[in-house]
Write an enzyme that holds these catalytic residues in place. Structure first.
Site, mmCIF file in Angstrom:
data_model
loop_
_atom_site.group_PDB
_atom_site.id
_atom_site.type_symbol
_atom_site.label_atom_id
_atom_site.label_comp_id
_atom_site.label_asym_id
_atom_site.label_seq_id
_atom_site.Cartn_x
_atom_site.Cartn_y
_atom_site.Cartn_z
ATOM 1 N N LYS A 97 -3.703 -8.452 2.813
ATOM 2 C CA LYS A 97 -3.509 -9.588 1.895
ATOM 3 C C LYS A 97 -4.366 -10.800 2.278
ATOM 4 C CE LYS A 97 -1.610 -9.703 -1.109
ATOM 5 N NZ LYS A 97 -2.369 -9.414 -2.369
ATOM 6 N N ALA A 142 0.793 -1.237 0.000
ATOM 7 C CA ALA A 142 0.000 0.000 0.000
ATOM 8 C C ALA A 142 0.833 1.299 0.000
ATOM 9 C CB ALA A 142 -0.985 -0.032 1.166
ATOM 10 N N ASP A 189 -3.912 -2.623 3.959
ATOM 11 C CA ASP A 189 -4.184 -1.876 2.721
ATOM 12 C C ASP A 189 -5.225 -0.792 2.951
ATOM 13 O OD1 ASP A 189 -3.025 -4.558 1.704
ATOM 14 O OD2 ASP A 189 -2.838 -3.096 0.086
ATOM 15 N N ARG A 195 -5.360 0.086 -9.147
ATOM 16 C CA ARG A 195 -5.721 -0.954 -8.164
ATOM 17 C C ARG A 195 -6.722 -0.340 -7.174
ATOM 18 N NH1 ARG A 195 -1.064 -4.521 -5.562
ATOM 19 N NH2 ARG A 195 -2.801 -5.986 -5.337
HETATM 20 O O1 MRU Z 1 -1.063 -7.265 -3.486
HETATM 21 P P1 MRU Z 1 -0.004 -6.561 -2.691
HETATM 22 O O2 MRU Z 1 1.317 -7.261 -2.722
HETATM 23 O O3 MRU Z 1 0.089 -5.092 -3.049
HETATM 24 O O4 MRU Z 1 -0.543 -6.635 -1.184
HETATM 25 C C1 MRU Z 1 0.233 -6.064 -0.169
HETATM 26 C C2 MRU Z 1 -0.306 -6.269 1.192
HETATM 27 O O5 MRU Z 1 -1.370 -6.807 1.385
HETATM 28 C C3 MRU Z 1 0.469 -5.653 2.322
HETATM 29 O O6 MRU Z 1 0.349 -6.424 3.482
HETATM 30 C C4 MRU Z 1 -0.072 -4.242 2.611
HETATM 31 O O7 MRU Z 1 -0.123 -3.490 1.431
HETATM 32 C C5 MRU Z 1 0.718 -3.521 3.624
HETATM 33 S S1 MRU Z 1 2.298 -3.064 3.025
HETATM 34 C C6 MRU Z 1 3.114 -2.119 4.178
#
Ligand code: MRU
Length: 348
Positions: free
Chosen positions: A248, A48, A237, A89
């Site tokens: 995630k 994120a 996120d 996204r």
């Molecule tokens: O699909 P992604 O790799 O962008 O998902 C990332 C995550 O879910 C992370 O845990 C979240 O963005 C936090 S990152 C500090």
């Protein structure tokens, strides 16, 4: 070694190509904002806060491509660029936060009478990047108070330097605890289907020489039963007004398991991840990604041709399963509605 995930250089956006890790270290250099959009979509840059920084820099690149013209025309074209970036996204709040901040900066620049609008927008994007690293360090400082010598910490996905401009959120807490000399061991969920844990978190732990063990996602419950996990820390996120948190896919299962085993479950995230406008997690837009991520890995098929696939990239953990949320302004606990309202007002 400081990992610089995304940065501005010579009027270009440079990012670590996270699709290539851990086997290859290479960078993607974007000279056009549409390349940045593609990089966000295809996970060259992900996580994120890193998506937020890339979005701001993409907007700055877009601004550079707008010829100098009357302010109203510039604004219209800049907003069109921003709208395109916002479609890359849907779930990470930081993307929309960064774009809002860039638009607001444009308005302030116009009001101040400064003429070099693109130059000012580039400066703002660089500021967002530098601030992100600083914010992560503060999250690390606050969060490390929750970590004890001897902790065995489970993490999911990658909430590290690679998911931010640098240092990381959940892994920032782990880094800070290590910097304080605490002996900890990290269990890394591989994180199906895209393997951000196996490919990225395991790589970061090796780079930093932090003791870590990689496990498949479906092993986490057994490790908890064996008393091998003392704490769980993940990133986020989007966190909404009542503490419900999108992260995630697989995070929710861990939170349920943690509750059942009496293990503290922590979220680490900057305030730019909070969406104060949504009351509950039910309205968070959850990205659904291509089924090929589930049926294939690196082009190799592992499921029957034509099988039906459901591939949500995130899930929602109810606030009631979260022991604490670590932010750059401190640690908040339940009841989240009042704690998050205070955070919004800048009281915490
Ligand atoms: O699909 P992604 O790799 O962008 O998902 C990332 C995550 O879910 C992370 O845990 C979240 O963005 C936090 S990152 C500090």
């Amino acid at each position: 070694m400081m990992i610089q995930t995304v940065f501005w250089k010579n009027n270009k956006v440079v990012m670590i190509d996270q699709k290539a890790l851990p086997l290859n270290r290479r960078q993607l250099v974007c000279s056009d904002y549409r390349q940045v959009i593609t990089a966000i979509k295809d996970l060259t840059v992900r996580g994120a806060p890193a998506i937020g920084v890339a979005a701001a820099m993409g907007a700055a690149l877009g601004a550079l491509s707008i010829p100098s013209e009357p302010v109203a025309q510039f604004r219209k074209k800049f907003h069109a660029v921003c709208n395109e970036i916002e479609k890359s996204r849907p779930t990470a709040r930081n993307l929309f936060w960064a774009i809002e901040r860039m638009k607001e900066h444009l308005e302030n620049t116009i009001l101040s009478g400064k003429k070099n609008l693109a130059g000012e927008l580039i400066r703002e994007a660089k500021r967002i990047c530098a601030e992100d690293i600083e914010i992560n360090r503060r999250i690390g400082q606050h969060g490390s108070a929750l970590i004890s010598d001897g902790d065995q910490i489970l993490t999911h996905c990658n909430a590290g330097a690679l998911a931010t401009a640098g240092y990381g959120t959940a892994l920032g807490v782990i880094r800070a605890a290590r910097e304080q000399g605490k002996k900890i061991h990290v269990y890394v969920d591989e994180t199906r289907p895209v393997l951000q844990g196996a490919r990225l978190t395991a790589w970061e732990m090796k780079e930093e020489k932090i003791p870590a063990t990689l496990i498949c996602d479906n092993m986490a419950g057994f490790l908890m039963q064996q008393n091998k996990i003392s704490k769980i820390i993940v990133g986020a996120d989007r966190i909404v007004a009542n503490g419900d948190t999108a992260n995630k896919i697989g995070t929710y299962s861990l939170a349920v398991l943690a509750k059942s085993h009496g293990i503290p479950f922590y979220i680490a995230a900057p305030i730019s991840t909070f969406d104060f406008s949504l009351k509950t997690g039910a309205t968070i837009p959850i990205e659904e990604r291509n089924g090929a991520e589930v049926t294939h890995f690196k082009g190799v098929q592992s499921a029957p041709q034509g099988v039906k696939v459901y591939n949500p990239a995130f899930d929602i953990t109810p606030g009631k399963l979260i022991s604490a949320i670590i932010t750059e302004r401190g640690i908040i606990t339940r009841p989240y509605s009042s704690a998050i309202a205070r955070l919004r007002k800048g009281i915490t």
